[in-house]
Scaffold this active site. Structure first.
Site, PDB file in Angstrom:
ATOM      1  N   HIS A 306       0.851  -1.187   0.000  1.00  0.00           N
ATOM      2  CA  HIS A 306       0.000   0.000   0.000  1.00  0.00           C
ATOM      3  C   HIS A 306       0.881   1.229   0.000  1.00  0.00           C
ATOM      4  O   HIS A 306       1.936   1.234   0.632  1.00  0.00           O
ATOM      5  CB  HIS A 306      -0.903   0.015   1.248  1.00  0.00           C
ATOM      6  CG  HIS A 306      -2.047   0.949   1.115  1.00  0.00           C
ATOM      7  ND1 HIS A 306      -1.960   2.277   1.414  1.00  0.00           N
ATOM      8  CD2 HIS A 306      -3.306   0.732   0.676  1.00  0.00           C
ATOM      9  CE1 HIS A 306      -3.121   2.856   1.175  1.00  0.00           C
ATOM     10  NE2 HIS A 306      -3.960   1.939   0.724  1.00  0.00           N
ATOM     11  N   ASP A 363      -7.970  -5.515   0.214  1.00  0.00           N
ATOM     12  CA  ASP A 363      -8.469  -6.405  -0.832  1.00  0.00           C
ATOM     13  C   ASP A 363      -8.035  -7.853  -0.650  1.00  0.00           C
ATOM     14  O   ASP A 363      -8.485  -8.725  -1.392  1.00  0.00           O
ATOM     15  CB  ASP A 363      -7.990  -5.902  -2.209  1.00  0.00           C
ATOM     16  CG  ASP A 363      -8.614  -4.558  -2.548  1.00  0.00           C
ATOM     17  OD1 ASP A 363      -9.818  -4.406  -2.314  1.00  0.00           O
ATOM     18  OD2 ASP A 363      -7.895  -3.663  -3.025  1.00  0.00           O
TER      19      ASP A 363
HETATM   20  N1  CMC Z   1       4.073  -7.705  -4.640  1.00  0.00           N
HETATM   21  C1  CMC Z   1       5.408  -7.670  -4.811  1.00  0.00           C
HETATM   22  N2  CMC Z   1       6.172  -6.579  -4.631  1.00  0.00           N
HETATM   23  C2  CMC Z   1       5.551  -5.464  -4.269  1.00  0.00           C
HETATM   24  C3  CMC Z   1       4.154  -5.410  -4.071  1.00  0.00           C
HETATM   25  C4  CMC Z   1       3.401  -6.587  -4.275  1.00  0.00           C
HETATM   26  N3  CMC Z   1       2.094  -6.598  -4.101  1.00  0.00           N
HETATM   27  N4  CMC Z   1       3.794  -4.156  -3.704  1.00  0.00           N
HETATM   28  C5  CMC Z   1       4.927  -3.434  -3.680  1.00  0.00           C
HETATM   29  N5  CMC Z   1       5.995  -4.219  -4.017  1.00  0.00           N
HETATM   30  C6  CMC Z   1       7.399  -3.810  -4.058  1.00  0.00           C
HETATM   31  C7  CMC Z   1       7.683  -2.941  -5.285  1.00  0.00           C
HETATM   32  O1  CMC Z   1       8.075  -3.753  -6.378  1.00  0.00           O
HETATM   33  C8  CMC Z   1       8.801  -2.068  -4.779  1.00  0.00           C
HETATM   34  O2  CMC Z   1       9.980  -2.834  -4.753  1.00  0.00           O
HETATM   35  P1  CMC Z   1      11.431  -2.120  -5.021  1.00  0.00           P
HETATM   36  O3  CMC Z   1      11.612  -1.173  -3.877  1.00  0.00           O
HETATM   37  O4  CMC Z   1      12.383  -3.257  -5.041  1.00  0.00           O
HETATM   38  O5  CMC Z   1      11.304  -1.425  -6.347  1.00  0.00           O
HETATM   39  C9  CMC Z   1       8.419  -1.805  -3.315  1.00  0.00           C
HETATM   40  O6  CMC Z   1       7.637  -2.949  -2.933  1.00  0.00           O
HETATM   41  C10 CMC Z   1       7.595  -0.528  -3.107  1.00  0.00           C
HETATM   42  O7  CMC Z   1       6.432  -0.621  -3.890  1.00  0.00           O
HETATM   43  P2  CMC Z   1       5.888   0.519  -4.843  1.00  0.00           P
HETATM   44  O8  CMC Z   1       5.377  -0.114  -6.093  1.00  0.00           O
HETATM   45  O9  CMC Z   1       6.894   1.612  -4.977  1.00  0.00           O
HETATM   46  O10 CMC Z   1       4.676   1.050  -3.975  1.00  0.00           O
HETATM   47  P3  CMC Z   1       3.501   1.985  -4.440  1.00  0.00           P
HETATM   48  O11 CMC Z   1       3.109   2.778  -3.275  1.00  0.00           O
HETATM   49  O12 CMC Z   1       3.880   2.724  -5.681  1.00  0.00           O
HETATM   50  O13 CMC Z   1       2.336   0.956  -4.861  1.00  0.00           O
HETATM   51  C11 CMC Z   1       0.538  -0.578  -4.664  1.00  0.00           C
HETATM   52  C12 CMC Z   1       1.338   0.557  -3.991  1.00  0.00           C
HETATM   53  C13 CMC Z   1      -0.697  -0.861  -3.831  1.00  0.00           C
HETATM   54  C14 CMC Z   1       0.096  -0.130  -6.069  1.00  0.00           C
HETATM   55  C15 CMC Z   1       1.451  -1.839  -4.754  1.00  0.00           C
HETATM   56  O14 CMC Z   1       1.816  -2.250  -3.463  1.00  0.00           O
HETATM   57  C16 CMC Z   1       0.763  -2.978  -5.502  1.00  0.00           C
HETATM   58  O15 CMC Z   1       0.817  -3.022  -6.725  1.00  0.00           O
HETATM   59  N6  CMC Z   1       0.086  -3.932  -4.766  1.00  0.00           N
HETATM   60  C17 CMC Z   1      -0.658  -4.990  -5.414  1.00  0.00           C
HETATM   61  C18 CMC Z   1      -2.014  -4.487  -5.882  1.00  0.00           C
HETATM   62  C19 CMC Z   1      -2.963  -4.247  -4.730  1.00  0.00           C
HETATM   63  O16 CMC Z   1      -3.140  -5.086  -3.853  1.00  0.00           O
HETATM   64  N7  CMC Z   1      -3.649  -3.081  -4.754  1.00  0.00           N
HETATM   65  C20 CMC Z   1      -4.658  -2.716  -3.727  1.00  0.00           C
HETATM   66  C21 CMC Z   1      -4.216  -1.541  -2.908  1.00  0.00           C
HETATM   67  S1  CMC Z   1      -5.183  -1.280  -1.435  1.00  0.00           S
HETATM   68  C22 CMC Z   1      -6.770  -0.871  -1.915  1.00  0.00           C
HETATM   69  C23 CMC Z   1      -6.905   0.236  -2.879  1.00  0.00           C
HETATM   70  O17 CMC Z   1      -6.165   1.193  -2.929  1.00  0.00           O
HETATM   71  O18 CMC Z   1      -7.832   0.139  -3.665  1.00  0.00           O
END
Ligand code: CMC
Length: 428
Positions: A306, A363
């Site tokens: 998140h 989720d």
């Molecule tokens: N699985 C694997 N690696 C992950 C995940 C995941 N679900 N989420 C984050 N990471 C890694 C990401 O690759 C990055 O790694 P590195 O530092 O090596 O590059 C690190 O963790 C930080 O992640 P980020 O992508 O910079 O984080 P963000 O704030 O941009 O993205 C997110 C947040 C929710 C889009 C992401 O965590 C994600 O894609 N999660 C899976 C989809 C999901 O469950 N979404 C629902 C969110 S909660 C409800 C809502 O908002 O609707």
């Protein structure tokens, strides 16, 4: 004296006044930056940028705290109803019994759709994604309520807000009914908001729909947990569209579309599909977590991570607590829940997830409950939208009430070609 931060670049020195938060991160007011320096800030994904001051929802991502208008989510989920929370979000205070009854009555009066809206729903192809149908339905609702489109008239904004809240369960249920090809029912005055919604989704004209109080309570809780989440992608979209003075219906429809993405609300569908795929392919949890860690695999652990929570999402904690008892009550097998629990434990003990502070989000467990209730995975995100609607409305109204409101219009740092001359096509 106003507290400020000093910004220095080459010969320019600027003071950024500090905007104090009542809870959480303070902000630097950088509104003078461009005019004084000729430069802008660059913040892809708005990781560091507050787009507004707000009084609606507070999140402490490190501590796993979520409050609506100051009230902890745990207390609201346990004790309030969804319409009570909707009132709280939109009007800013907990309603008295009289206020709540009046609000419930107004909402109930607006559940039935214009008959031609039902015809509209019939035109979508069988199998259309319910989020596409829902976004279209929300937009179309505006064209059937043209006397509520003036965003500068508070009475019309109020009427549109009530129309949207009242009609959303019907719009969402019809999106489901249309995708499975079943007849649409009409809402009934003697049923509550959630009861109506369940009957509209699962009832048939052939027989009386039996309402299970445990399921009603579960949905009250689920909708409350989804009701607002400050400046997430869909809410920021609602505010962005609203900032152009687009109608409240256009803004909410844009919110539904933003929510549909699998990185946002669409993750609830993606989580269930991920678990089913793992079961079908017989992949064990350790192997899957290794795949997820390998960035080249392009696989993510859906329902994890998140932008704001760097701790257990408090909503996921509450849902996890209910999931087991609800799945048992539904008489469904707990195989997928067991897989989810194992996947969570494997991830939470893995260095990759520990280092990055990745925890289950809202989720991760919701889909299991929706599936047990009989909804197909494609429909899950529409349930999220139904829950999120009062938050979007509250945020839209807060933005419109702000005297310093401006159209949202980000800048960019242009890195493309500099000026060059057009070459006629024959000479290229
Ligand atoms: N699985 C694997 N690696 C992950 C995940 C995941 N679900 N989420 C984050 N990471 C890694 C990401 O690759 C990055 O790694 P590195 O530092 O090596 O590059 C690190 O963790 C930080 O992640 P980020 O992508 O910079 O984080 P963000 O704030 O941009 O993205 C997110 C947040 C929710 C889009 C992401 O965590 C994600 O894609 N999660 C899976 C989809 C999901 O469950 N979404 C629902 C969110 S909660 C409800 C809502 O908002 O609707």
């Amino acid at each position: 004296m106003t507290e400020s931060a000093t910004f220095k670049h080459q010969d320019t020195e600027l003071q950024f006044p500090v905007v104090h938060a009542s809870n959480g991160n303070d902000g630097y007011d950088i509104s003078q930056l461009l005019s004084k320096t000729g430069n802008v800030t660059l913040d892809p994904g708005f990781v560091n940028t507050a787009s507004c001051e707000s009084t609606i929802t507070f999140i402490d991502g490190n501590e796993g705290i979520l409050r609506y208008r100051g009230y902890p989510i745990e207390q609201l989920a346990e004790q309030a109803t969804f319409l009570e929370v909707s009132f709280l979000l939109i009007y800013g205070h907990l309603p008295s019994q009289d206020e709540l009854s009046t609000f419930e009555g107004k909402v109930s009066n607006r559940m039935m759709l214009d008959e031609r809206m039902r015809e509209l729903y019939r035109c979508f192809p069988r199998g259309a994604h319910p989020m596409q149908v829902l976004a279209s339905g929300v937009m179309a609702l505006g064209s059937f309520n043209r006397d509520t489109l003036d965003v500068h008239d508070p009475d019309q904004v109020e009427a549109a807000s009530l129309r949207l809240i009242g009609s959303m369960p019907t719009l969402a249920a019809y999106a489901y009914k249309s995708s499975v090809g079943e007849p649409f029912l009409y809402p009934q005055k003697h049923l509550s908001y959630v009861e109506n919604y369940l009957r509209l989704s699962f009832g048939t004209p052939q027989e009386e729909y039996e309402i299970d109080p445990a399921v009603v309570k579960a949905f009250e809780t689920l909708f409350i947990l989804h009701a607002d989440h400050e400046q997430n992608c869909s809410t920021a979209t609602v505010r962005m569209v609203g900032s152009a003075d687009a109608s409240i219906y256009a803004s909410m429809s844009a919110g539904v579309n933003a929510l549909s993405g699998p990185l946002h609300g669409g993750a609830n569908q993606a989580v269930l599909e991920m678990l089913v795929k793992l079961r079908e392919e017989g992949v064990d949890m350790k192997t899957y977590v290794s795949q997820v860690k390998d960035k080249k695999s392009g696989v993510k652990l859906m329902g994890f991570g998140h932008r704001v929570y760097k701790n257990y999402d408090p909503r996921a904690k509450i849902i996890k607590g209910h999931a087991d008892e609800l799945l048992r009550a539904s008489g469904k097998s707990n195989a997928l829940l067991d897989m989810a629990l194992e996947l969570e434990e494997t991830a939470l003990n893995d260095e990759y997830f520990i280092e990055r502070k990745l925890y289950p989000n809202v989720d991760f467990y919701t889909g299991l409950i929706y599936e047990a209730m009989g909804f197909p995975a494609k429909y899950f995100t529409a349930l999220f939208a139904l829950g999120r609607l009062p938050g979007w409305i509250a945020q839209w109204r807060e933005e419109h009430a702000d005297p310093s409101r401006k159209i949202s219009r980000p800048r960019q740092v242009y890195v493309g070609e500099t000026e060059r001359n057009y070459v006629p096509i024959a000479e290229r």
